[in-house]
Design an enzyme around this catalytic site. Sequence first.
Site, PDB file in Angstrom:
ATOM      1  CE1 TYR D  22      -3.501   2.656   0.288  1.00  0.00           C
ATOM      2  CE2 TYR D  22      -2.104   3.530   2.034  1.00  0.00           C
ATOM      3  CZ  TYR D  22      -3.147   3.691   1.138  1.00  0.00           C
ATOM      4  OH  TYR D  22      -3.836   4.877   1.077  1.00  0.00           O
ATOM      5  N   GLY D  77      -1.122   9.413   5.213  1.00  0.00           N
ATOM      6  CA  GLY D  77      -2.206   8.957   6.088  1.00  0.00           C
ATOM      7  C   GLY D  77      -1.898   7.639   6.790  1.00  0.00           C
ATOM      8  CB  SER D 104      -2.440  12.950   6.431  1.00  0.00           C
ATOM      9  OG  SER D 104      -3.551  12.476   5.693  1.00  0.00           O
ATOM     10  CB  THR D 152      -4.133  17.370  -1.094  1.00  0.00           C
ATOM     11  OG1 THR D 152      -3.206  17.382  -0.011  1.00  0.00           O
ATOM     12  CG2 THR D 152      -3.646  16.411  -2.161  1.00  0.00           C
ATOM     13  NE  ARG D 161      -3.173   5.564  -5.404  1.00  0.00           N
ATOM     14  CZ  ARG D 161      -3.457   6.147  -4.237  1.00  0.00           C
ATOM     15  NH1 ARG D 161      -3.118   5.599  -3.108  1.00  0.00           N
ATOM     16  NH2 ARG D 161      -4.083   7.306  -4.203  1.00  0.00           N
ATOM     17  CE  LYS D 214       1.624  16.676  -0.616  1.00  0.00           C
ATOM     18  NZ  LYS D 214       0.804  15.493  -0.897  1.00  0.00           N
ATOM     19  CB  SER D 236       3.175  17.152  -4.756  1.00  0.00           C
ATOM     20  OG  SER D 236       2.967  15.804  -4.381  1.00  0.00           O
ATOM     21  CG  HIS D 238      -0.903  12.052  -3.918  1.00  0.00           C
ATOM     22  ND1 HIS D 238      -1.864  12.945  -3.493  1.00  0.00           N
ATOM     23  CD2 HIS D 238      -0.915  11.054  -2.995  1.00  0.00           C
ATOM     24  CE1 HIS D 238      -2.440  12.491  -2.379  1.00  0.00           C
ATOM     25  NE2 HIS D 238      -1.884  11.346  -2.044  1.00  0.00           N
ATOM     26  NE  ARG D 241       0.128   6.694  -2.129  1.00  0.00           N
ATOM     27  CZ  ARG D 241       0.353   5.482  -1.648  1.00  0.00           C
ATOM     28  NH1 ARG D 241       1.482   4.876  -1.913  1.00  0.00           N
ATOM     29  NH2 ARG D 241      -0.542   4.849  -0.928  1.00  0.00           N
ATOM     30  N   GLY D 270       8.511  14.167  -3.894  1.00  0.00           N
ATOM     31  CA  GLY D 270       8.419  13.122  -4.903  1.00  0.00           C
ATOM     32  C   GLY D 270       9.760  12.556  -5.301  1.00  0.00           C
ATOM     33  CB  VAL D 272      13.402  13.776  -2.159  1.00  0.00           C
ATOM     34  CG1 VAL D 272      14.611  14.178  -1.334  1.00  0.00           C
ATOM     35  CG2 VAL D 272      12.863  14.942  -2.973  1.00  0.00           C
TER      36      VAL D 272
END
Lengths: 341, 341, 341, 341
Positions: D22, D77, D104, D152, D161, D214, D236, D238, D241, D270, D272
């Site tokens: 996940y 999260g 979050s 966000t 996903r 974001k 970003s 995300h 994702r 992202g 890094v």
Amino acid sequence: MSSPLDREPDARGVLPPDIHDYVATGAGDEETVAANRDAWGRWWLRPRVLTGVSDVDLTTTMLGTTVSSPVLVAPTGYQRQVHREGEVGTARAAAEAGALFVLSTRASCRLDDVAAVAGPWWLQVYVLRDRGITEEVVRRSVAAGARALVLTGDTPVVSTRSRRSSFDPAHAATMARDLTDVRDDSAYEQAPDVTYADIGWLREVSGGLPVVVKGVLRADDARACVAAGAAAVWVSNHGGRQLDGVVPTAVALPEVADAVGSDAEVFVDGGVRHGRDVVRALALGARGVGLGRAVLWALAADGSAGVADLLAAYEANLTETMQLVGARSPSGVTRDLVTWR
Amino acid sequence: MSSPLDREPDARGVLPPDIHDYVATGAGDEETVAANRDAWGRWWLRPRVLTGVSDVDLTTTMLGTTVSSPVLVAPTGYQRQVHREGEVGTARAAAEAGALFVLSTRASCRLDDVAAVAGPWWLQVYVLRDRGITEEVVRRSVAAGARALVLTGDTPVVSTRSRRSSFDPAHAATMARDLTDVRDDSAYEQAPDVTYADIGWLREVSGGLPVVVKGVLRADDARACVAAGAAAVWVSNHGGRQLDGVVPTAVALPEVADAVGSDAEVFVDGGVRHGRDVVRALALGARGVGLGRAVLWALAADGSAGVADLLAAYEANLTETMQLVGARSPSGVTRDLVTWR
Amino acid sequence: MSSPLDREPDARGVLPPDIHDYVATGAGDEETVAANRDAWGRWWLRPRVLTGVSDVDLTTTMLGTTVSSPVLVAPTGYQRQVHREGEVGTARAAAEAGALFVLSTRASCRLDDVAAVAGPWWLQVYVLRDRGITEEVVRRSVAAGARALVLTGDTPVVSTRSRRSSFDPAHAATMARDLTDVRDDSAYEQAPDVTYADIGWLREVSGGLPVVVKGVLRADDARACVAAGAAAVWVSNHGGRQLDGVVPTAVALPEVADAVGSDAEVFVDGGVRHGRDVVRALALGARGVGLGRAVLWALAADGSAGVADLLAAYEANLTETMQLVGARSPSGVTRDLVTWR
Amino acid sequence: MSSPLDREPDARGVLPPDIHDYVATGAGDEETVAANRDAWGRWWLRPRVLTGVSDVDLTTTMLGTTVSSPVLVAPTGYQRQVHREGEVGTARAAAEAGALFVLSTRASCRLDDVAAVAGPWWLQVYVLRDRGITEEVVRRSVAAGARALVLTGDTPVVSTRSRRSSFDPAHAATMARDLTDVRDDSAYEQAPDVTYADIGWLREVSGGLPVVVKGVLRADDARACVAAGAAAVWVSNHGGRQLDGVVPTAVALPEVADAVGSDAEVFVDGGVRHGRDVVRALALGARGVGLGRAVLWALAADGSAGVADLLAAYEANLTETMQLVGARSPSGVTRDLVTWR
Ligand SMILES: Cc1cc2nc3c(=O)[nH]c(=O)nc-3n(C[C@H](O)[C@H](O)[C@H](O)COP(=O)(O)O)c2cc1C
Ligand SMILES: Cc1cc2nc3c(=O)[nH]c(=O)nc-3n(C[C@H](O)[C@H](O)[C@H](O)COP(=O)(O)O)c2cc1C
Ligand SMILES: Cc1cc2nc3c(=O)[nH]c(=O)nc-3n(C[C@H](O)[C@H](O)[C@H](O)COP(=O)(O)O)c2cc1C
Ligand SMILES: Cc1cc2nc3c(=O)[nH]c(=O)nc-3n(C[C@H](O)[C@H](O)[C@H](O)COP(=O)(O)O)c2cc1C
């Protein structure tokens, strides 16, 4: 399989794994170690035909000293770790070949022993936390015949390397220790506060030797070095050992060469593997091209004789390459002989 | 698995490994061998639709000689090493196909035997250290019917090849030896002092045959050749056998073609693998497209019949490709049919 | 592992290898099959945020016909080879989804059976050597409800495919044979002499249906098609089956879309794998995006139900993708949503 | 092998596969997960030499708050799924390091427990279908000490996903549920109708906290955010994702930074992986650089202590990197320190 231009496989066979890894490793993910090599190959050669290449002469000068070839021995420390002959062996082989030898501040042989066998040679300078030691090393080197100082600018601190090795270089650099009676280890560490002003300081301390700044990768830095009194800049990223992910030297070289023009000489090293890379470097503006690990592998494999063989193999390979691109001397290797892909 | 356009797998099955490697090998790291092939593929085709392609005619001319196809047989030496029929077999197959055949100075059959079966053919010239031998070979070839001379400029010295082979080519090049009584081996070596002046010399010696300079990779060289009297330039890097890391021929070709314009004809070879590459070469300005190793593999696999099959397969494949790009003749293959990616 | 958007793994499990290969194969080295897919991915998406995307509506029109989605069924022949339901199954699934169905000249079901279940559909036209047959197929299709003709321009001859298959398509294309009493096989072959004039001829024969030219990869050809009366152009390289090494459709599309502007509609197919590729195509100027092999794999895996599932999965995936790029309708997918890398 | 900067291997050893997947997974084909990482590496560093780097100070400010480093904890999260200490553990480690922590909306610890241990922290806001819940979360966070809101924008819907996991995040986000008595699950889903107007709404609800948007990847969006009242934008995708195939953050960053200039602060995350990437981000215009998965792996491996170790390792690595590029503070990391290859 070893080739005369790359004795790494032979060296691997004789070196303790720790020492092998110490020599081979780079910083970070070793991307720059690979990128240095790759970048030379991205300069395609554009040979000329029908130019008449019966006699090729590799002779050139470096800061006024005549040498037999643009190929030179870059400074690398602790050479006795890879072979008992150490810097003495390397210096002797370079002398026989008529090639320039650069002696590291981190050398492991006695200065006088090296100087006794050396041909034309320069001293590579790390400014140490105890500047008195640095002064002493410089003064003694001048007395022993060093013709220039190479101030390494890319090592304000020694970076974390990728492959951790139990080899601890700190105590292997015995040359400087031999010359002073300072016993405090931290005195021998890199000084992180080196600036352009130290170019002038080194000229002073050395009684006016030309200073080369090694580790330059940018046009503005190159110009700043020259403005601060440097006689030459040496495009290098320390063979990918200091900061990973930097611009490969084959990419930085033309920018630097264009920036200094005829105001200073330009040297380069990093990932050079054969005469083709040397020709590429000359075409991009270098006067001299350094070999780092290649010399260490040759020294490890066969001592001074190994280094002599390596330099001879480079001479032969470079001569053939010059004939095949249609150039008869280093100055005949012009910018149009390469193109980026 | 062999395809009609690439008999290498078949050849590998019948050739002694040494000979196979001698043919396959390139200089250095064999980067250029691979890059030649890849570079063609980087020219994307931009086919035209709805142009009506019932009849495709591949006929073209090369320096005034009419041939059945832009595909020609590039000069390669020592053909008897790969098949006992040698150059005679290759020349006969080319003649049957109506394709141009280029005979190497390093041929292994007798000149008269080749000339007896050949259709249109040219002599490839290596200027040898003993220029008298070169003159003799040229004069006898003119007498035997050669229609042009191809002066190879990329081989002032024979380079070190990657895969060392115990096959020693020196004594296998019997054609020239048959024509003279010079016994000294070094007389047959490459002359490293060839210059543009030799273009005029060859015209003279041959009584005025057109001279093609083979091995040109640059615009300025191409113009210099034409200025010195060449009737054509042949873009080639000797199939990656002379200097590794040079510009691929598919990259050099448009530069050269633009440089000579209509002042000279342009030929090309290196890494051509099918009709698509031939179309790419035509689009980029070539008049003729040479096959080197492909012919040797076919000859090895099946002698003269193998070469005939190869040329027929190329004709079929090229015809289909022309239909699919919407061109009916070589002159209809224009620059806009390709784009670099 | 099969995904709802790619049932190829399932299809492989049920199809005879020969038929599988016939569908999967491309021309030459299958470089274009791969390049088509890769090229979509080289257009990076540049999503917009905070646009409010509660309701996304995929409805659009194609030459005046309203359809539920920009995704359409590209013409592919011989569908009964992959599943007994053949074109009837595919047409029914498209009708249920409200998607456009394009029927191939090489269909294997009876025209009336297809038309009976079809929603909006177009006829793909191959001009055959016996133009009378082509006329007959067109006329009967018009009568059966075809709303446009898609003239395939990239197949003046059927090219040699890479993976040879014992499947012989010639006799599997029974639709046309059912409509005429010509028995001579060669009459059904591709006519290689198709030109722009045939656009007008097809309009005539069909009583004025709009003509789409499929297989266009260049700006100049696109403009020429429109000048010759085409209502739309379809950017396609036949899924890489006709000529290997051509420009990928994701590269050709913007050039073509810019060239025709608002003078004609633009369709595209080749290597589309999910909603992201559809969004990329819309951003680059396409009005409709065709699926070729994907439909055949779904049909093979589960007949009409498989195709219905595929189209439903595309609708869901495309809707999610539109929400994530911040677009609510096909016309909201603008050029700035993609950038080439 | 785990490194101090990447504890993923350790985390894999302790996490249930479902939870590991996940965290690791991305959308689509996970191309963006890889592209984010790769893109940083395509910015070559151009270090300066001889600048004097004895003292490096990483301190900076973010929307007026002083923090010890440009490295910050990005919002993720459900942290109790990876370690029982959850967000409390992460917040405590960030506080000890003096680094910014972003909490979050999908947190799994009680708000007051987190706030009790946190240093400087911001609340990440998902606007939920039931806006009343969002308001409640914001108001309570303001009361508990949040200093800014991070809206966000890249998640109007939660995307499909790649690696399906039986882990169902819906019920693991207990923080918001604890703060309200709404029991209807759908009330907690993402609101797909979020627009620029919600920036103003959040300022109102929060009594004037600065709002960071974001998920911004484009210059025009960045300017629109600022025009709508945002104090900062956060480049970003995300972590790959939400939408696969989008522009990597290292590519979007300079465009966004140039667009907002000094009108707003710019953050980025992202892919890094070490101090070099942080330096690259600073050079390209970021003020803060977020770590997403890296923090979760460290938390999984060793709870709060793991996160503390990670942040300390980043501080050390970033300091060394700054010395090696010749910069002494974040503001000294200028655009010329990188170049795209
Ligand atoms: C084991 C080792 C030790 C080195 N020691 C020094 C040194 O003491 N001083 C210095 O300026 N450079 C040193 N270098 C860097 C070299 O001078 C040179 O820049 C680098 O090795 C060139 O790259 P190459 O190894 O790919 O040829 C060292 C390199 C290696 C591999
Ligand atoms: C075994 C071999 C022998 C060759 N001998 C000659 C030669 O005698 N003279 C010459 O000009 N080129 C010679 N070449 C080069 C070819 O004419 C040609 O330039 C090259 O093979 C083209 O590349 P390809 O093999 O990829 O088609 C030789 C090439 C090979 C492979
Ligand atoms: C098995 C097969 C049969 C095809 N038959 C036709 C045809 O009859 N007429 C036509 O215009 N295109 C035909 N095509 C090409 C498709 O219309 C379409 O251009 C191509 O499949 C799109 O690429 P894709 O398969 O990657 O989606 C065929 C393609 C396949 C794979
Ligand atoms: C497991 C997980 C949960 C995440 N949850 C949130 C979230 O609740 N809110 C949010 O804005 N971003 C969330 N993100 C995205 C991160 O804030 C950040 O943008 C991303 O992880 C950065 O990429 P990196 O993981 O490569 O560092 C989440 C990321 C991961 C991996």
